[in-house]
Design an enzyme around this catalytic site. Structure first.
Site, PDB file in Angstrom:
ATOM      1  N   CYS A  30       0.833  -1.211   0.000  1.00  0.00           N
ATOM      2  CA  CYS A  30       0.000   0.000   0.000  1.00  0.00           C
ATOM      3  C   CYS A  30       0.867   1.261   0.000  1.00  0.00           C
ATOM      4  CB  CYS A  30      -0.908  -0.048   1.234  1.00  0.00           C
ATOM      5  SG  CYS A  30      -1.758   1.482   1.625  1.00  0.00           S
ATOM      6  N   CYS A  33       0.148   3.789   2.746  1.00  0.00           N
ATOM      7  CA  CYS A  33       0.583   3.221   4.034  1.00  0.00           C
ATOM      8  C   CYS A  33       2.077   3.467   4.244  1.00  0.00           C
ATOM      9  CB  CYS A  33       0.311   1.717   4.082  1.00  0.00           C
ATOM     10  SG  CYS A  33      -1.428   1.282   3.943  1.00  0.00           S
TER      11      CYS A  33
END
Length: 105
Positions: A30, A33
């Protein structure tokens, strides 16, 4: 570095904590993230002793992600007394997390 929460230690570290806990649900793949990671680590360092700050890898802990209804990442939840008191979906500025944590300390 932020704590690592998983299905084995979540109850003890998060649900039974006597301090507020910030939990970052993330995954290696991600992009947002990865961008949020350093902020989470900074919060851990700055708030040590007042708040627990840690991460849950959703790929390795799918049951936790499902338990908290995490559908997109990053999702950051703040828990106090074993209950979710704040939830943020997507990346937020550091100040947003600090303001939310200050309400629950």
């Amino acid at each position: 570095m932020a704590l690592e929460f998983n299905e084995n230690n979540f109850k003890e570290e998060v649900l039974n904590s006597d301090k507020p806990v910030l939990v970052d649900f993330w995954a290696v793949w991600c992009g947002p993230c990865k961008l949020l990671g350093p902020t989470i680590d900074e919060l851990h360092k700055e708030l040590e002793g007042k708040v627990k700050v840690g991460k849950v890898n959703v790929d390795e802990n799918q049951n936790l992600a499902a338990q908290f209804g995490v559908m997109s990442i990053p999702t950051v939840i703040i828990m106090k007394g074993g209950k979710v008191v704040e939830q943020f979906i997507g990346m937020q500025p550091k100040g947003v997390y600090i303001d939310a944590l200050n309400k629950h300390m």
